[in-house]
Design an enzyme around this catalytic site. Structure first.
Site, mmCIF file in Angstrom:
data_model
loop_
_atom_site.group_PDB
_atom_site.id
_atom_site.type_symbol
_atom_site.label_atom_id
_atom_site.label_comp_id
_atom_site.label_asym_id
_atom_site.label_seq_id
_atom_site.Cartn_x
_atom_site.Cartn_y
_atom_site.Cartn_z
ATOM 1 N N ASP A 1 29.828 52.194 37.188
ATOM 2 C CA ASP A 1 29.459 50.782 37.365
ATOM 3 C C ASP A 1 28.505 50.706 38.554
ATOM 4 O O ASP A 1 27.271 50.698 38.383
ATOM 5 C CB ASP A 1 30.729 49.951 37.574
ATOM 6 C CG ASP A 1 30.456 48.513 37.996
ATOM 7 O OD1 ASP A 1 29.296 48.077 37.934
ATOM 8 O OD2 ASP A 1 31.395 47.795 38.405
ATOM 9 N N LYS B 1 34.649 44.444 28.850
ATOM 10 C CA LYS B 1 35.721 44.063 29.787
ATOM 11 C C LYS B 1 35.352 42.685 30.310
ATOM 12 O O LYS B 1 34.246 42.457 30.799
ATOM 13 C CB LYS B 1 35.954 45.114 30.873
ATOM 14 C CG LYS B 1 34.986 45.205 31.997
ATOM 15 C CD LYS B 1 35.608 45.998 33.168
ATOM 16 C CE LYS B 1 34.836 45.743 34.433
ATOM 17 N NZ LYS B 1 35.435 46.363 35.607
ATOM 18 N N SER C 1 32.382 42.788 44.321
ATOM 19 C CA SER C 1 32.244 44.202 44.722
ATOM 20 C C SER C 1 30.912 44.694 44.164
ATOM 21 O O SER C 1 30.856 45.489 43.234
ATOM 22 C CB SER C 1 33.412 45.023 44.180
ATOM 23 O OG SER C 1 33.439 45.012 42.775
ATOM 24 N N HIS D 1 39.156 41.540 44.641
ATOM 25 C CA HIS D 1 39.383 40.388 43.758
ATOM 26 C C HIS D 1 40.724 39.690 44.000
ATOM 27 O O HIS D 1 41.080 38.776 43.259
ATOM 28 C CB HIS D 1 39.328 40.815 42.286
ATOM 29 C CG HIS D 1 37.985 41.315 41.870
ATOM 30 N ND1 HIS D 1 37.763 41.952 40.668
ATOM 31 C CD2 HIS D 1 36.787 41.270 42.492
ATOM 32 C CE1 HIS D 1 36.491 42.281 40.573
ATOM 33 N NE2 HIS D 1 35.871 41.884 41.663
ATOM 34 N N ASP E 1 39.765 50.336 37.169
ATOM 35 C CA ASP E 1 38.506 50.294 37.929
ATOM 36 C C ASP E 1 38.884 50.375 39.401
ATOM 37 O O ASP E 1 39.413 49.412 39.967
ATOM 38 C CB ASP E 1 37.723 49.002 37.636
ATOM 39 C CG ASP E 1 36.414 48.948 38.443
ATOM 40 O OD1 ASP E 1 36.092 49.950 39.116
ATOM 41 O OD2 ASP E 1 35.731 47.903 38.389
ATOM 42 N N GLU F 1 39.988 37.521 38.432
ATOM 43 C CA GLU F 1 39.732 37.721 37.008
ATOM 44 C C GLU F 1 40.921 37.318 36.147
ATOM 45 O O GLU F 1 41.030 37.719 34.981
ATOM 46 C CB GLU F 1 39.313 39.174 36.754
ATOM 47 C CG GLU F 1 38.015 39.498 37.486
ATOM 48 C CD GLU F 1 37.439 40.863 37.132
ATOM 49 O OE1 GLU F 1 38.093 41.645 36.414
ATOM 50 O OE2 GLU F 1 36.312 41.134 37.587
ATOM 51 N N SER G 1 30.117 43.921 30.323
ATOM 52 C CA SER G 1 31.059 43.439 31.348
ATOM 53 C C SER G 1 30.658 42.092 31.936
ATOM 54 O O SER G 1 29.479 41.818 32.152
ATOM 55 C CB SER G 1 31.153 44.478 32.472
ATOM 56 O OG SER G 1 31.914 43.973 33.557
ATOM 57 N N HIS G 2 31.663 41.306 32.214
ATOM 58 C CA HIS G 2 31.549 40.075 33.012
ATOM 59 C C HIS G 2 31.383 40.438 34.484
ATOM 60 O O HIS G 2 31.358 41.622 34.839
ATOM 61 C CB HIS G 2 32.834 39.245 32.828
ATOM 62 C CG HIS G 2 34.053 39.920 33.407
ATOM 63 N ND1 HIS G 2 35.214 39.260 33.697
ATOM 64 C CD2 HIS G 2 34.294 41.223 33.764
ATOM 65 C CE1 HIS G 2 36.100 40.084 34.209
ATOM 66 N NE2 HIS G 2 35.574 41.287 34.250
ATOM 67 N N ARG G 3 31.318 39.418 35.361
ATOM 68 C CA ARG G 3 31.436 39.611 36.810
ATOM 69 C C ARG G 3 32.690 38.877 37.281
ATOM 70 O O ARG G 3 33.230 38.032 36.559
ATOM 71 C CB ARG G 3 30.210 39.052 37.560
ATOM 72 C CG ARG G 3 28.883 39.670 37.233
ATOM 73 C CD ARG G 3 28.815 41.173 37.348
ATOM 74 N NE ARG G 3 29.164 41.758 38.620
ATOM 75 C CZ ARG G 3 28.328 42.373 39.457
ATOM 76 N NH1 ARG G 3 27.043 42.452 39.141
ATOM 77 N NH2 ARG G 3 28.753 42.931 40.577
ATOM 78 N N SER G 4 33.099 39.156 38.492
ATOM 79 C CA SER G 4 34.315 38.499 38.976
ATOM 80 C C SER G 4 34.110 36.997 39.207
ATOM 81 O O SER G 4 35.049 36.211 39.106
ATOM 82 C CB SER G 4 34.834 39.180 40.238
ATOM 83 O OG SER G 4 33.793 39.373 41.171
ATOM 84 N N LYS H 1 26.328 45.318 33.039
ATOM 85 C CA LYS H 1 26.386 43.958 33.583
ATOM 86 C C LYS H 1 24.949 43.455 33.641
ATOM 87 O O LYS H 1 24.169 43.900 34.509
ATOM 88 C CB LYS H 1 26.953 43.992 34.993
ATOM 89 C CG LYS H 1 28.433 44.386 35.096
ATOM 90 C CD LYS H 1 28.787 44.663 36.542
ATOM 91 C CE LYS H 1 30.277 44.702 36.807
ATOM 92 N NZ LYS H 1 30.576 45.223 38.169
ATOM 93 N N GLN I 1 40.978 48.001 42.185
ATOM 94 C CA GLN I 1 40.534 46.630 41.899
ATOM 95 C C GLN I 1 41.079 46.085 40.577
ATOM 96 O O GLN I 1 41.412 44.909 40.477
ATOM 97 C CB GLN I 1 39.005 46.616 41.883
ATOM 98 C CG GLN I 1 38.365 45.280 41.633
ATOM 99 C CD GLN I 1 36.851 45.366 41.717
ATOM 100 O OE1 GLN I 1 36.294 45.367 42.803
ATOM 101 N NE2 GLN I 1 36.184 45.448 40.579
ATOM 102 N N GLU I 2 41.146 46.967 39.549
ATOM 103 C CA GLU I 2 41.509 46.463 38.216
ATOM 104 C C GLU I 2 42.441 47.435 37.500
ATOM 105 O O GLU I 2 42.118 48.614 37.352
ATOM 106 C CB GLU I 2 40.235 46.268 37.369
ATOM 107 C CG GLU I 2 39.290 45.280 37.992
ATOM 108 C CD GLU I 2 37.928 45.220 37.299
ATOM 109 O OE1 GLU I 2 37.846 45.557 36.110
ATOM 110 O OE2 GLU I 2 36.950 44.848 37.972
ATOM 111 N N GLU J 1 36.987 53.844 35.982
ATOM 112 C CA GLU J 1 35.674 53.335 36.411
ATOM 113 C C GLU J 1 35.512 53.492 37.924
ATOM 114 O O GLU J 1 36.464 53.244 38.680
ATOM 115 C CB GLU J 1 35.598 51.854 36.024
ATOM 116 C CG GLU J 1 34.300 51.154 36.396
ATOM 117 C CD GLU J 1 34.338 49.681 35.966
ATOM 118 O OE1 GLU J 1 34.997 49.362 34.957
ATOM 119 O OE2 GLU J 1 33.732 48.854 36.666
HETATM 120 C C1 LIG Z 1 33.582 43.143 37.367
HETATM 121 C C2 LIG Z 1 33.573 43.824 38.507
HETATM 122 O O1 LIG Z 1 33.626 43.211 39.722
HETATM 123 P P1 LIG Z 1 32.412 42.453 40.442
HETATM 124 O O2 LIG Z 1 31.855 41.483 39.471
HETATM 125 O O3 LIG Z 1 33.063 41.833 41.631
HETATM 126 O O4 LIG Z 1 31.424 43.532 40.797
HETATM 127 C C3 LIG Z 1 33.557 45.301 38.515
HETATM 128 O O5 LIG Z 1 33.528 45.907 39.599
HETATM 129 O O6 LIG Z 1 33.565 45.938 37.461
HETATM 130 MG MG LIG Z 2 33.557 47.922 38.441
#
Ligand SMILES: C=C(OP(=O)(O)O)C(=O)O
Ligand SMILES: [Mg+2]
Length: 428
Positions: A318, A394, A49, A161, A248, A211, A370-373, A343, A169-170, A291
């Site tokens: 984000d 996260k 996303s 995801h 999120d 995730e 933050s990580h990514r998906s 990110k 999404q989360e 988020e």
């Molecule tokens: C981690 C996320 O997803 P993506 O890496 O798919 O953007 C997010 O939207 O916060």
């Molecule tokens: Mg996000």
């Protein structure tokens, strides 16, 4: 560049290769070697996303890998970027990153690729840290780097995801009552298992999303939130006191015309109705962080929602900020959100990532690494969270190794810091 530079931290070797992420998509790995023999290696993640204003990953197009190959990005690592970095001092992260930005020459890093540039930016920092025999977090943050991030763990996946029917999404749990990072992990893991048990008892799917969180079909958001609270209670904790909830929405994915339409359920919302919806949910459930509740262009809507909810709920940008200091500055001017998701691959260099975190801090905004998906076993974001004193992270469910490796790295850092280790809080 000076290929014969003979000081110990001069960059003398740069290489790269195509590797794979947790969604079986190709991604970039890069290595940097210094004159003194120290080396650093990094792999970059990839989002699903993605925000429209993110720095651009360079992808090959065509076969193999359905257009997702990174052989061109890797060739830039070994070619133009290697040339730009050879002879530079890895100690000088700003100069390393500036040289790559100059070599790329675009605003969006689209010519050489943000994936190629970030891999080298991180690999160079790791090599510089290794030259001092320091862990990355200590190299970045010095003696002040003692705060472990409070984790937001994504235990229920939806949106882009997961293949289930949830549009949010989360759904994350936040162990707000934990005193130490290791205790936060124990609490989060207990709730993850308890959620799994509840799903099995109810005959619901325990398949997981990108995730690592569960991804069952559920009647709606209220039922998802009720399920999380039941899982917290069944693990012996109090919702809202020991563990709270973070969402999120990734609502940029829902944009349609001047408003929104939930992609899975089809329900339309005007911007005003969507803001009202979040206020209602936050009033009924122990939600402490929200988020991307609105789309990535709606600075005014974010500002209005922050004015209404921001005193008690963390409002996180984000896709709104995309880790870009200029977009964060724009948000700060109008009071849009009170926290920034960080990110590194959204902006593409370590020094710009650090600039975003310090800009947030100077202006009373919180920062969440933050990580990514789509992830790899690279644990740089764990060190960045501590080194930049972000206070929160996260990085998905406490399950699946590409997520757990970040948590495990933080456990090792906590042990290394011993009694100096503290745990970030939501309000800091
Ligand atoms: C981690 C996320 O997803 P993506 O890496 O798919 O953007 C997010 O939207 O916060
Ligand atoms: Mg996000």
């Amino acid at each position: 560049m000076d290929e014969k530079a003979c000081f110990p931290t001069a960059i003398c070797g740069v290489s790269g290769r195509q590797v794979f992420d947790s969604r079986a998509n190709p991604t970039v790995a890069a290595q940097v070697r210094l004159r003194c023999g120290a080396t650093g290696e990094a792999m970059v993640p990839s989002g699903a996303s993605t925000g429209a204003f993110e720095a651009r990953e360079l992808r090959d197009g065509g076969e193999p890998f359905g257009g997702k190959g990174v052989t061109r990005a890797v060739s830039h690592v070994k070619g133009a970027l290697a040339q730009a970095l050879t002879g530079l001092d890895a100690d000088d992260q700003l100069a390393v990153d500036r040289a790559m930005l100059d070599a790329d020459g675009t605003e969006s890093k689209s010519r050489l690729g943000a994936n190629a540039i970030l891999a080298l930016s991180l690999a160079s920092a790791k090599a510089a840290a290794a030259a001092r025999e320091l862990p990355l977090y200590r190299w970045l943050g010095g003696a002040a780097a003692c705060t472990l991030p409070l984790p937001m763990m994504n235990i229920l996946n939806g949106g882009a995801h997961a293949g289930n029917n949830l549009d949010v999404q989360e759904f994350m749990i936040v162990p707000v009552g934990a005193k130490r990072f290791s205790q936060a992990m124990e609490m989060g893991v207990a709730v993850y298992h308890s959620l799994g048990r509840l799903l099995r008892e109810r005959g619901l799917s325990t398949a997981v999303g990108d995730e690592g969180g569960f991804a069952p079909d559920l009647p709606g958001d209220e039922e998802a939130l009720a399920l999380l609270c039941q899982a917290i209670e069944a693990a012996g904790y109090r919702p809202g006191q020991d563990l709270s909830i973070a969402l999120d929405a990734a609502a940029s994915e829902w944009s349609q015309g001047d408003g929104y339409r939930l992609p899975k359920r089809g329900q339309p919302f005007t911007p005003g109705e969507l803001a009202e919806y979040w206020c209602g949910l936050c009033g009924r459930w122990p939600i402490v962080s929200l988020e991307d509740p609105l789309g990535e262009n709606d600075f005014a809507g974010f500002a209005a929602l922050t004015a209404r909810l921001g005193g008690r709920v963390q409002i996180v940008g984000d896709d709104l900020f995309v880790t870009n200091p200029a977009r964060l500055r724009q948000g700060i001017e109008v009071g849009a959100a009170n926290a920034v998701l960080v990110k590194p691959n959204q902006i593409g260099t370590l020094s710009e990532t650090a600039e975003t975190v310090s800009l947030a801090r100077q202006n009373g905004y919180r920062a969440i690494l933050s990580h990514r998906s789509g992830e790899t076993e690279d644990t740089s974001i764990a060190d960045l969270a501590v080194g930049l004193s972000a206070g929160q992270i996260k990085t998905g469910a406490p399950a699946r190794s590409e997520r757990v490796c970040k948590y495990n790295r933080l456990l090792a850092i906590e042990e290394e810091l011993g009694r100096r280790a503290t745990l970030g809080r939501l309000g800091r």
